[in-house]
Structures are given as structure tokens and as C-alpha cells.
Design a protein around this motif. Structure first.
Motif, mmCIF file in Angstrom:
data_model
loop_
_atom_site.group_PDB
_atom_site.id
_atom_site.type_symbol
_atom_site.label_atom_id
_atom_site.label_comp_id
_atom_site.label_asym_id
_atom_site.label_seq_id
_atom_site.Cartn_x
_atom_site.Cartn_y
_atom_site.Cartn_z
ATOM 1 N N LEU A 153 38.150 32.308 45.126
ATOM 2 C CA LEU A 153 39.385 31.601 44.749
ATOM 3 C C LEU A 153 40.081 31.040 45.982
ATOM 4 C CD1 LEU A 153 40.768 34.114 42.084
ATOM 5 C CD2 LEU A 153 40.018 31.774 41.612
ATOM 6 N N ALA A 154 40.127 31.853 47.061
ATOM 7 C CA ALA A 154 40.776 31.389 48.290
ATOM 8 C C ALA A 154 40.052 30.195 48.897
ATOM 9 C CB ALA A 154 40.840 32.536 49.303
ATOM 10 N N ALA A 155 38.718 30.116 48.651
ATOM 11 C CA ALA A 155 37.943 28.987 49.166
ATOM 12 C C ALA A 155 38.043 27.757 48.275
ATOM 13 C CB ALA A 155 36.478 29.394 49.314
ATOM 14 N N PRO A 169 47.725 45.760 35.756
ATOM 15 C CA PRO A 169 47.880 44.383 36.236
ATOM 16 C C PRO A 169 46.542 43.752 36.644
ATOM 17 C CG PRO A 169 48.496 45.927 37.964
ATOM 18 C CD PRO A 169 48.224 46.756 36.745
ATOM 19 N N ASP A 170 46.492 42.458 36.551
ATOM 20 C CA ASP A 170 45.295 41.706 36.897
ATOM 21 C C ASP A 170 45.344 41.362 38.381
ATOM 22 O OD1 ASP A 170 43.188 39.969 37.185
ATOM 23 O OD2 ASP A 170 43.970 38.416 35.850
ATOM 24 N N PRO A 171 44.384 41.850 39.189
ATOM 25 C CA PRO A 171 44.411 41.538 40.626
ATOM 26 C C PRO A 171 44.225 40.053 40.920
ATOM 27 C CG PRO A 171 42.334 42.583 40.037
ATOM 28 C CD PRO A 171 43.228 42.695 38.841
ATOM 29 N N HIS A 172 43.722 39.291 39.944
ATOM 30 C CA HIS A 172 43.493 37.856 40.142
ATOM 31 C C HIS A 172 44.597 37.002 39.513
ATOM 32 C CE1 HIS A 172 39.721 39.174 41.660
ATOM 33 N NE2 HIS A 172 39.230 39.512 40.499
ATOM 34 N N HIS A 173 45.611 37.659 38.940
ATOM 35 C CA HIS A 173 46.806 36.965 38.436
ATOM 36 C C HIS A 173 46.449 35.858 37.439
ATOM 37 C CE1 HIS A 173 48.802 39.147 41.637
ATOM 38 N NE2 HIS A 173 47.977 38.606 42.507
ATOM 39 N N GLY A 174 45.469 36.131 36.600
ATOM 40 C CA GLY A 174 45.104 35.191 35.559
ATOM 41 C C GLY A 174 44.282 34.008 36.015
ATOM 42 N N LEU A 175 43.856 33.998 37.275
ATOM 43 C CA LEU A 175 43.112 32.847 37.805
ATOM 44 C C LEU A 175 41.619 32.914 37.493
ATOM 45 C CD1 LEU A 175 44.828 32.527 41.301
ATOM 46 C CD2 LEU A 175 45.236 31.143 39.261
ATOM 47 N N VAL A 176 41.118 34.091 37.097
ATOM 48 C CA VAL A 176 39.709 34.234 36.734
ATOM 49 C C VAL A 176 39.602 34.276 35.217
ATOM 50 C CG1 VAL A 176 37.679 35.733 36.828
ATOM 51 C CG2 VAL A 176 39.122 35.441 38.861
ATOM 52 N N ARG A 177 38.734 33.432 34.686
ATOM 53 C CA ARG A 177 38.581 33.336 33.231
ATOM 54 C C ARG A 177 37.406 34.204 32.786
ATOM 55 N NH1 ARG A 177 35.450 29.594 30.350
ATOM 56 N NH2 ARG A 177 35.189 28.375 32.268
ATOM 57 N N VAL A 195 32.090 28.919 39.819
ATOM 58 C CA VAL A 195 31.146 29.984 40.155
ATOM 59 C C VAL A 195 31.332 31.104 39.143
ATOM 60 C CG1 VAL A 195 30.402 31.664 41.883
ATOM 61 C CG2 VAL A 195 31.229 29.409 42.609
ATOM 62 N N ALA A 196 30.231 31.578 38.564
ATOM 63 C CA ALA A 196 30.270 32.728 37.668
ATOM 64 C C ALA A 196 30.005 33.995 38.467
ATOM 65 C CB ALA A 196 29.244 32.583 36.555
ATOM 66 N N VAL A 197 30.816 35.016 38.247
ATOM 67 C CA VAL A 197 30.682 36.307 38.920
ATOM 68 C C VAL A 197 30.457 37.368 37.853
ATOM 69 C CG1 VAL A 197 31.874 38.036 40.334
ATOM 70 C CG2 VAL A 197 32.166 35.596 40.836
ATOM 71 N N THR A 198 29.494 38.248 38.066
ATOM 72 C CA THR A 198 29.311 39.352 37.124
ATOM 73 C C THR A 198 30.327 40.443 37.453
ATOM 74 O OG1 THR A 198 27.624 40.299 38.567
ATOM 75 C CG2 THR A 198 26.853 38.908 36.763
ATOM 76 N N GLY A 199 31.302 40.608 36.571
ATOM 77 C CA GLY A 199 32.277 41.670 36.765
ATOM 78 C C GLY A 199 33.252 41.403 37.881
ATOM 79 N N ALA A 200 34.127 40.406 37.693
ATOM 80 C CA ALA A 200 35.096 40.057 38.737
ATOM 81 C C ALA A 200 36.180 41.110 38.908
ATOM 82 C CB ALA A 200 35.742 38.704 38.421
ATOM 83 N N TRP A 201 36.174 42.141 38.067
ATOM 84 C CA TRP A 201 37.140 43.234 38.205
ATOM 85 C C TRP A 201 36.438 44.538 38.592
ATOM 86 C CZ3 TRP A 201 37.360 39.561 34.310
ATOM 87 C CH2 TRP A 201 38.443 38.674 34.392
ATOM 88 N N SER A 202 35.200 44.437 39.067
ATOM 89 C CA SER A 202 34.441 45.610 39.503
ATOM 90 C C SER A 202 34.707 45.886 40.985
ATOM 91 C CB SER A 202 32.946 45.377 39.273
ATOM 92 O OG SER A 202 32.491 44.320 40.105
ATOM 93 N N TYR A 203 34.011 46.893 41.529
ATOM 94 C CA TYR A 203 34.238 47.301 42.921
ATOM 95 C C TYR A 203 34.090 46.127 43.884
ATOM 96 C CZ TYR A 203 33.565 49.420 47.463
ATOM 97 O OH TYR A 203 33.676 49.714 48.796
#
Length: 309
Positions: A22-24, A39-47, A4-12
């Protein structure tokens, strides 16, 4: 699981949405022009993948191999806000950029669009924010791609990043009076960002096309909302009803003094027209009142400052 592509996975809203996906079990990529935060809230799991300045061929390459696109892309201000320097993306340009995203998704073979819109999008052609959102909804429906359009009125749940909640709490904590537009009563129906993220995951998995308001369980009249925030934060603020033009002038002056926009002109007019309300059944379960009581000690300590672009 599909990507799944997300626009701005580090936005609000992007952070909780990407976390829920990711949990799903989904693979998540993020269309972004920014570096991964540390720090990356997704721990490197989002590319991260480039959005290519909204070039359709480059966007299509970035979306290649993804099954769904979750889009929360938009801009709050039609013109550059107080404190901004340099070029700005207007609402009209955001519509054109959204059209390129949709075109690129079709070219890349994306099978599902999940779009974040706004409650009551089609009801205010004189407000560029709502008019632009309605136009993008039309483009999504005409794309030929199965879609889900979720329409939140506003969000809460990320503390200092909650623009409306945080800035009204900031004023209620410090000021004796908070100007609000006069007229008939108006309400807000915010949804917690985690509830919204859960609905996004369900929308990604769905195969039907639909449009729904994304409202929380609490419906609060706005002047009562100001009193609630003042009580919880130990402030003395109360709402004072003034003509809309007076409210706009006062909020503009406050923005100049604070170096930050508290409420935009479109937000004030939308509020006065009861556009932050919804009559639909709630899609969220987390109570605004309960959340505010739990976070009363930190609500409104600082203004919610938007990231500089």
C-alpha cells in the motif's frame, strides 16, 4: 498502480506485506476466508475477496484484474496440533491447494507470482514441511508465469506473534534448561518481517524469475541464542543437548501441559540439520540482536499461540 493479491493480508507476514505494498502505491486485495478484524490494521484499504475453498474457477474470479499474486499460504503442522478440534490441512493437502492457486492465477491472467518458501527447501525429502515447500517451488517454476521465490529461514519483528523467537524466549525466561538436539553446531538467520515485506515489494516490481534466500544480517549459533535470550530477559535458561528422540518427547509433553506446540518434530529435526541457516548474502538490514535488546522487557512474557482454525 496495478492490483496485487495477497493471501491473508491480516496474517503474521501478510500485515507488513500488505502495508508495504500500500505504501508503494499498489492496490491490495486479500484472498481470505475470514472477516476483516476490528480494528483493521489496514484501515479499510485492503479489499477482502473469497478464496472459494480453493475452487479454481472461484479463485480465478477473485484474482481477475490483479497483476501479481503474493502467496504466503502454508500450514505449520502436518497433523492437527495440540488444542485443535476439527478438520486439518496436511502439508500434502497444502501442496494441492497451492497448485490450485497457481492454476487459478494462470487462468486469471496474473503476470507475476511472488512466493514465500523456506530456506533449504529441497534438502530434506523426509520432512513433510520442507518436502512440501520444495514441491510447491517446482509448481511455481513450471507455471509459465514469471516468478520470484523468497526463502526465509524464520521471522522476527512482531513480538508475541514470533513463534520461534517468542517460545524460545518464554522457555529461557522460566526454565533452567532448554532441550536442544545434540550434534554439530547449528545457526539461525532470521529476517525482520518489515525487511521481508520490503523485498516482496521489490519482487513484485521485478520482471525476472529468480529464487533467493531471505536472511537477516545476524547469524547466531543456537545455544548462544538461548544464552542471549536468558541474559536479556533475566532468565536462567541454558541449552542442554539431548538426543533428538528425547527432545521430541519432552517438547510433546510440554505441548500437552501448555496446550500449545512450542517446536514441532519437523522444526526440531530441521534445526538439528542446520536448516534455519543460510550462506547467502543478507536481504535484511535489521539486526536480531539489536531488536531483542530493544524488546527484552516483553520477549517471552507469553507463549506465541497460533490462531485456532
Amino acid at each position: 498502480m496495478p492490483a496485487v493479491a495477497v493471501t491473508g493480508a491480516w496474517s503474521y507476514s501478510g500485515v507488513p506485506i500488505a502495508r508495504a505494498l500500500l505504501a508503494a502505491g499498489y492496490e491490495v486485495v486479500s484472498l481470505t476466508g475470514r472477516s476483516v478484524p476490528d480494528p483493521d490494521p489496514h484501515h479499510g484499504l485492503v479489499r477482502p475477496v473469497p478464496y472459494g475453498r480453493f475452487s479454481v474457477p472461484e479463485l480465478a474470479r477473485s484474482l481477475d484484474g490483479t497483476e501479481a499474486l503474493q502467496c504466503g499460504y502454508w500450514t505449520r503442522h502436518d497433523r492437527a496440533p495440540v488444542g485443535h478440534r476439527g478438520p486439518w490441512t496436511s502439508h500434502a493437502q497444502a501442496v494441492r491447494n497451492s497448485a490450485r492457486l497457481i492454476e487459478a492465477a494462470a487462468a486469471a491472467g496474473v503476470q507475476r507470482l511472488v512466493w514465500t518458501s523456506i530456506a533449504n527447501a529441497a534438502r530434506d525429502p523426509d520432512l513433510s514441511y520442507y518436502r512440501g515447500k520444495a514441491e510447491v517451488e517446482r509448481l511455481v517454476r513450471r507455471s509459465g508465469i514469471p516468478y520470484a521465490i523468497l526463502r526465509p529461514a524464520c521471522f522476527f519483528g512482531r513480538g508475541e506473534k514470533d513463534v520461534l523467537i517468542q517460545n524460545v524466549a518464554w522457555a529461557a525466561r522460566r526454565l533452567p534448561l532448554l532441550p536442544v538436539p545434540s550434534g554439530p553446531p547449528y545457526w539461525i538467520r532470521p529476517i525482520h518481517v518489515d525487511d521481508f515485506a520490503a523485498r516482496v515489494v521489490e519482487a513484485v516490481a521485478s520482471r525476472e524469475s529468480w529464487t533467493r534466500d531471505a536472511a537477516g544480517p545476524d547469524r547466531v549459533e543456537f545455544c548462544a541464542f538461548v544464552r542471549l535470550l536468558a541474559r536479556l530477559t533475566g532468565g536462567r535458561g541454558r541449552a542442554v543437548r539431548l538426543p533428538l528422540l528425547a527432545c521430541r518427547a519432552l517438547y510433546f509433553a510440554a505441548a500437552r501441559l501448555c496446550g500449545e506446540t512450542i517446536l514441532t518434530a519437523d522444526e526440531l529435526r530441521g534445526l538439528a540439520r542446520n536448516r534455519l541457516d543460510s550462506a547467502d548474502p543478507p536481504l535484511g538490514t535489521i539486526s536480531l540482536r539489536a531488536w531483542l535488546e530493544e524488546h527484552a522487557g516483553t520477549a517471552g512474557q507469553r507463549l506465541a499461540r497460533e490462531p485456532r482454525r
